[in-house]
Design an enzyme around this catalytic site. Structure first.
Site, PDB file in Angstrom:
ATOM      1  N   GLU A   1       5.521  32.113 -13.876  1.00  0.00           N
ATOM      2  CA  GLU A   1       5.467  32.841 -12.609  1.00  0.00           C
ATOM      3  C   GLU A   1       5.955  31.961 -11.468  1.00  0.00           C
ATOM      4  O   GLU A   1       6.584  32.446 -10.518  1.00  0.00           O
ATOM      5  CB  GLU A   1       4.051  33.354 -12.359  1.00  0.00           C
TER       6      GLU A   1
ATOM      7  N   HIS B   1      -7.331  40.685 -16.685  1.00  0.00           N
ATOM      8  CA  HIS B   1      -6.410  41.814 -16.522  1.00  0.00           C
ATOM      9  C   HIS B   1      -6.998  42.831 -15.546  1.00  0.00           C
ATOM     10  O   HIS B   1      -6.724  44.022 -15.647  1.00  0.00           O
ATOM     11  CB  HIS B   1      -6.127  42.516 -17.859  1.00  0.00           C
TER      12      HIS B   1
HETATM   13  C1  LIG Z   1       0.012  33.185 -16.917  1.00  0.00           C
HETATM   14  C2  LIG Z   1       0.253  34.383 -17.765  1.00  0.00           C
HETATM   15  N1  LIG Z   1       1.390  35.088 -17.600  1.00  0.00           N
HETATM   16  C3  LIG Z   1       1.621  36.196 -18.336  1.00  0.00           C
HETATM   17  C4  LIG Z   1       0.704  36.643 -19.247  1.00  0.00           C
HETATM   18  C5  LIG Z   1       0.943  37.930 -20.052  1.00  0.00           C
HETATM   19  N2  LIG Z   1       1.229  37.641 -21.463  1.00  0.00           N
HETATM   20  C6  LIG Z   1       0.254  37.634 -22.391  1.00  0.00           C
HETATM   21  S1  LIG Z   1       0.799  37.177 -23.905  1.00  0.00           S
HETATM   22  C7  LIG Z   1       2.383  36.989 -23.349  1.00  0.00           C
HETATM   23  C8  LIG Z   1       3.462  36.531 -24.295  1.00  0.00           C
HETATM   24  C9  LIG Z   1       3.202  35.149 -24.851  1.00  0.00           C
HETATM   25  O1  LIG Z   1       4.180  34.816 -25.796  1.00  0.00           O
HETATM   26  P1  LIG Z   1       4.081  33.496 -26.675  1.00  0.00           P
HETATM   27  O2  LIG Z   1       3.709  32.343 -25.812  1.00  0.00           O
HETATM   28  O3  LIG Z   1       5.339  33.348 -27.430  1.00  0.00           O
HETATM   29  O4  LIG Z   1       2.849  33.715 -27.652  1.00  0.00           O
HETATM   30  P2  LIG Z   1       2.704  34.789 -28.810  1.00  0.00           P
HETATM   31  O5  LIG Z   1       2.115  36.027 -28.213  1.00  0.00           O
HETATM   32  O6  LIG Z   1       4.038  35.012 -29.407  1.00  0.00           O
HETATM   33  O7  LIG Z   1       1.753  34.186 -29.797  1.00  0.00           O
HETATM   34  C10 LIG Z   1       2.459  37.312 -21.991  1.00  0.00           C
HETATM   35  C11 LIG Z   1       3.687  37.261 -21.178  1.00  0.00           C
HETATM   36  C12 LIG Z   1      -0.484  35.882 -19.372  1.00  0.00           C
HETATM   37  N3  LIG Z   1      -1.442  36.213 -20.245  1.00  0.00           N
HETATM   38  N4  LIG Z   1      -0.675  34.758 -18.627  1.00  0.00           N
END
Ligand SMILES: Cc1ncc(C[n+]2csc(CCOP(=O)(O)OP(=O)(O)O)c2C)c(N)n1
Ligand SMILES: Cc1ncc(C[n+]2csc(CCOP(=O)(O)OP(=O)(O)O)c2C)c(N)n1
Ligand SMILES: [Mg+2]
Ligand SMILES: [Mg+2]
Lengths: 414, 338, 414, 338
Positions: B60, B129
């Site tokens: 962000e 959330h």
């Molecule tokens: C600071 C923050 N930004 C955005 C999110 C929303 N979000 C939750 S999971 C995710 C994707 C994460 O992807 P990755 O790090 O590859 O982990 P995976 O889900 O593939 O295990 C996002 C964008 C969040 N939880 N926290």
């Protein structure tokens, strides 16, 4: 499993320490310096996978005798070299006088770039005049190399009525839209991803202008560094991301920023970005590296990170006394010398310059600073020619909202 | 005139602005090909191409940092922060940079960006959330803060925010995306289609930032609210049978003091409602404003109905949410005093 | 200068795109897979400068026939292998049932780790039981490998009266102090520097316990990643920093996180930290790499980053439908197979396992999940057995301050 | 009893605590060998060694992130953020992690850390060395917020903060480091040595968090203030010749409502003073609290005297700073009403 047999070792915290502290003699340890001319210059469109050795060497052009050596030596016209020399000398003379002005109470604060003049000056000159610069507070040389009047800079330092920033900013936090010099922030590192964003915008608009930004060795630890590196590689932004490794971040040596276990240029390869490591006190090397990175950016080959290896010869700022944390003669022992003297030596060795000409130029830049200084002081020094108080409420927003109008009226006693 | 829910109205605002102004670009996590986890940017990449609508790394701070640089170049970035709970990593770029750039450069540079971000609870999202952090941003000089409560306003305000030359933090109450919600979580869901504000023009229109809307004129007590709470307050007034004047602030900064003042001076009573935690929330500022401007007209203490000063708990969401029962009680307390 | 002669090129923004999207056939492009056994295993105390090729290879032990090959093959007792198999199978059975439970409205949310079971299970087993774990939401296998009762996990998922987290947390955001499993945050990446801090504390106290943390490929872009990497190298913290590259971050493929121009493991060398890149679906390779990193950490040789190369076979969460952004058969085409089937194949090839035994074990873990599931449902599912509302105000602070006491009283109508 | 200025008192608090408790560690930018840019940690590294007092990379988010991990391990980190203006990069770790850890883990983990940070203006620091962002933190549930106004309190409060098991943001008004300051910037500097609060015991003592101090008892009007403003308010009351009761809140969260309430109920008037920007500042919460608890006793509108809603300007610092003239005027306005 053998590890279960052995009595486990006690863990220890490693805390990096510089080679020497006050009371001890200066020591730069086993600094690995590639000889001038030793590093080959790859094509500017070379694949990153071919460039992974670069961050571990040091690109140098000028040898100890002042000769330009090797593939990186740029073929610069005399005029360019002399302009560079003059800009560096003017920068240093400017710094000297403004430091004194602060001591005399004419302003609240000042920051010198002594010993690092080649960085800003050579880089500004290697870029196009309309490329956009996102500097930190130690690149006053960019403005000087772009021929911005030092009188205008002084008025900012004095927060006087001619200060284009209306007395709002701490001294040295310039902003000069006319020459593509972005407003300096007090918060370290924030300009790095902004430069990437600007470069992305330029690419989105199919423009031809690129961006460049500067941060210090210490600032590489900030999150903005990582964001800039990530976004720049993902979108192949036409940007040059410079890390000025002047060995110190206030009282912390570069090991505290992670410079002990890797060069800062090496960070770049982790992202798949070329990382050049350059003798920052070598005008020609800095120029050449910047030119290479700019060519790469302009031809849609993406970003480059340049580590400029140099030394902060002056205190961090007028609020700082480095004798409290480093040997006072450390600057004198810096193995890469003084950027002005090294370019001077090269020019003399090339037969286009002399000690007499140098002395005359020195006097000329000092006079220039003196004249501008007198004029700035005539306009006013800190507190003597404050901007109109009602301006305090302007520019928070484009238009003055009701609550600020009311506060302004309250302040003005209306 | 088509019927739009809040998601469609917001999407339409971006669509209209991207059509009119080449400099509008949209980016954020998952907003590109996929169209956003709440589908607010659906279809935009296909229509305007990958260099105007694109996915970003999950950072962000990087999203805001690059958006500021683009703003300085001359673009109008409209970025999405996937949940308001995740805006904190961008806090420094927002507060120290976007909000301060125009001032510190004396007008040489500015960052005309919009940060869209879904806020609020009521969807069993748990503490990360569900947050409503608007009160952190209204304290930051140089930022404008907006929170719509219905599709019509959402579109008009988002267009105004995109056209605005100052940085705007635009909160979208996620519980309202698909329908109005009055806090009666145990009753059947309502859709926007039967709500008058879902009559949203297809084209361009703006709702000026800084102007509140009186969603229910009344004489007995002034209710200051925004976002989801507008619907809760409407229900509560109805249920309490109190002739409340309900003001949907829409823009929190700059706030429409004149509308607030005129109303409270007339009713002499004021209830402030928000979903965010109480202490130091935006309701505190509203309370201070009301007592400064209307002290001599106040006939009863100003009431605050807010989220509790705890994180938003998953299972006890409805104990946390300031629903109609709590608002009704506050309205009654405000009216009790003779 | 030649660049002034040429007509400048228009800049272009590069936006990474995955090889295939819905409606097209799955394509993993020219994925560079080192053959099993190809990468040499350096000594665990090798200098970082000798390890810079590791991030560009892929450490694999199991070949296509299920044979363990090469220097990385760990000599694990049968018991360990069978425990690992069982934990992976239990994890998958647990995921299946809890996903269904969410669809049936028994809870609000769930996240599977299907296809990634080897990561958490093998890593938990390669660490000591008192090493501290700072997981993301996709390492439920850590708890299962540490023999934490799945009934307790289910109660968290159901936010019922036996939920140790008092119904406060979103399902899957476990916290289990008893087995060294740190409270999971909803904010991505924050646990990474926390793990480094925990490891630094362990070193400060001359303890012997090390820490490990996990984030996803997408999360590497967050600032916390950079902070963790920087602090870990500067202080040589005894920590293992794992990046689970499962190719996707919700709808964004790993190129959007910067995986197109470099491997994630390569980030490590930028800091001067060893970076291992491991076949994440190969139980033996994951085990061996973790063991190597743990040995390094325990002997004061500092941190290691491990990229676990795997594939998120399931949707991101119950709120997600991956068919909207990737070919629906992509998981089936993942070149590195299924971690459970690969370990099963190895065990059978080694003569210590059979299809019959496997089927029996499958039934056993499914029964275990069923029994626990029934018990959890008996205690309560979401909303049916809420914690006492007054608990809502506890644990904001250690002691309840006046303003929270008053709010609690207001809520309870006191 | 030695005479200590604020820097020495804060240094002594850390010294005392490091001596008593092995788990106390101190780190931050420039705090180690050099002893901090304001010298508050001077001598501690030499005394307690490099693994208990050390310099960090310039990454406030990393400082907080690692501090939380250390806290979870069992240490008590006392970290310095060099200026409060630079706390924003650490915002996510503070708000989403330190403040929420105990709650989300239902008491399994917590982060007993202290973030020390110099705040406030009056030193020509310009907009990024002058901010007072306390109002952003008082809105965050799970954080305690403290701001001392003198050496004696500074030491006692810092010891209490270090011993506290919850995360504490500890603001140090940098203009008070070397002497009391009443806002008369054109008069000679005063040193702490002639101020009674510079009598600081060498050893251990604590001032309970959450307890205000009545620094000047009075009957006419209650003044709520903290930090530098305490001295400004004392001077203003004196100059206005008004018998004000001046309350130094010391801890902003949890705030000492009982002391506030008792005073305002007695005086019937209230002036709130802080250096931070006005809108959404901590003064808004104080105003809301006072009107909620003392509505029927208020004889005049509550006044807020604060920094303007602009960044802190370098040259016009004294136009910005809410000095004695503005406080005096507010006191008079509050008293004017019959
Ligand atoms: C600071 C923050 N930004 C955005 C999110 C929303 N979000 C939750 S999971 C995710 C994707 C994460 O992807 P990755 O790090 O590859 O982990 P995976 O889900 O593939 O295990 C996002 C964008 C969040 N939880 N926290
Ligand atoms: C976010 C932030 N943290 C801390 C500071 C305080 N500070 C100002 S300059 C400085 C040192 C920077 O060192 P470096 O990046 O190496 O740049 P140099 O001064 O050597 O040019 C620090 C810590 C700041 N300005 N911003
Ligand atoms: Mg430096
Ligand atoms: Mg992923």
């Amino acid at each position: 499993m053998s590890k279960k047999m052995k009595k486990p070792e006690s863990l220890r915290l490693h805390v990096p320490e510089p080679k020497s502290r006050p009371g001890h003699s200066s020591d730069f340890g086993e600094m690995h310096l590639s000889p001038a001319g030793a590093i080959p210059r790859p094509a500017a469109d070379a694949a990153e996978s071919k460039l992974r050795e670069l961050p571990y060497g040091l690109i140098r052009v000028l040898d100890d005798a002042g000769q330009a050596c090797g593939e990186w030596a740029p073929a610069l016209p005399t005029e360019t070299l002399l302009k560079g020399l003059r800009a560096m000398m003017l920068t240093r003379a400017f710094d000297e006088r403004m430091m004194r002005a602060q001591r005399q109470g004419k302003t609240s604060f000042y920051m010198k770039c002594t010993g690092e003049e080649a960085v800003a000056v050579a880089q500004a000159m290697a870029l196009h005049p309309d490329d956009m610069l996102f500097p930190s507070y130690r690149q006053q040389g960019l403005l000087i190399a772009r021929d911005w009047p030092i009188l205008d800079m002084m008025c900012q330092l004095y927060s006087n009525s001619a200060d284009r920033l209306k007395g709002r900013q701490l001294p040295v936090m310039y902003s000069v839209r006319e020459v593509g010099f972005f407003s300096i922030s007090g918060n370290l590192g924030t300009q790095f991803p902004q430069a990437v964003g600007w470069a992305m915008a330029s690419a989105i608009k199919n423009d031809t202008r690129i961006a460049a930004s500067w941060i210090g060795d210490g600032t590489t630890a900030e999150s903005d560094f990582h964001h800039a590196m990530t976004f720049a590689t993902v979108y192949r932004a036409p940007v040059i991301l410079n890390v000025v490794n002047n060995q110190w971040a206030i009282s912390s040596f570069q090991g505290i920023a992670g410079g002990e276990s890797a060069t800062f240029a090496a960070r770049a390869i982790g992202y798949g970005m070329p990382g050049l490591r350059v003798d920052g006190n070598d005008f020609l090397a800095v120029y050449a590296a910047t030119q290479w990175a700019a060519e790469r950016a302009r031809t849609n080959h993406g970003p480059t990170m340049i580590e400029l290896y140099t030394y902060r010869a002056a205190p961090h700022s007028t609020s700082d006394d480095p004798n409290a944390y480093r040997p006072s003669d450390e600057a004198a022992h810096w193995p890469l010398g003084d950027p002005i003297l090294r370019l001077k030596q090269h020019l003399i060795a090339s037969g286009i310059w002399s000690d007499e000409q140098h002395a005359a130029l020195q006097k000329e830049v000092e006079d220039q600073v003196k004249v501008a200084g007198r004029e700035a002081e005539r306009i006013g020094t800190l507190g003597s020619a404050n901007p109109d108080p009602s301006t305090l409420f302007e520019d928070v927003f484009k238009d003055l909202p009701v609550h600020l109008r009311r506060q302004r009226d309250e302040m003005l006693g209306a | 005139m088509p019927t739009m829910n809040m998601i469609q109205a917001l999407n339409s605002a971006m669509d209209v602005m991207m059509q009119r102004d080449d400099n509008v670009v949209v980016f954020g996590e998952d907003v590109g090909y996929f169209g956003g986890v709440f589908r607010v940017t659906a279809g935009l990449q296909k229509k305007y191409g990958q260099t105007r609508v694109f996915d970003t790394p999950i950072a962000e701070g990087g999203i805001l940092g690059t958006a500021i640089g683009m703003g300085a170049y001359g673009l109008r970035p409209v970025v999405e922060v996937q949940f308001a709970d995740y805006i904190y990593p961008a806090f420094d770029q927002l507060v120290s940079e976007a909000a301060r750039l125009r001032y510190r450069s004396a007008g040489e540079f500015w960052a005309p960006l919009v940060v869209r971000t879904p806020c609020g609870g009521g969807i069993f999202g748990g503490q990360t959330h569900s947050q409503s952090p608007e009160g952190i941003f209204t304290h930051v000089c140089g930022l404008k803060t907006v929170m719509p409560s219905n599709p019509y306003d959402a579109k008009g305000l988002l267009i105004a925010a995109i056209e605005d030359d100052d940085p705007v933090v635009f909160f979208e109450p996620k519980r309202l995306y698909n329908g109005p919600f009055d806090g009666h979580h145990d009753r059947p869901l309502k859709a926007w289609s039967s709500h008058p504000t879902s009559d949203v023009p297809e084209g361009h229109y703006r709702i000026e930032l800084g102007k509140a809307s009186i969603v229910r004129p009344g004489n007995d007590v002034t209710v200051l609210c925004y976002g989801t709470m507008v619907h809760v307050c409407l229900a509560a007034a109805e249920e309490a049978g109190i002739d409340a004047e309900i003001i949907d602030l829409r823009t929190l900064l700059p706030v429409d003091v004149d509308t607030i003042e005129a109303s409270v001076k007339r009713t002499g009573r004021c209830v402030i409602v928000h979903e965010a935690t109480r202490t130091g929330g935006y309701g505190a500022e509203l309370s201070a404003i009301v007592q400064e401007h209307c002290f001599w007209h106040l006939q009863a203490p100003i009431e605050r109905v807010t989220g509790w000063d705890t994180p938003y708990p998953h299972a006890l969401e409805w104990e946390y949410f300031p629903g109609p029962a709590r608002v009704t009680a506050a309205l009654k307390r405000a009216m009790e005093v003779a």
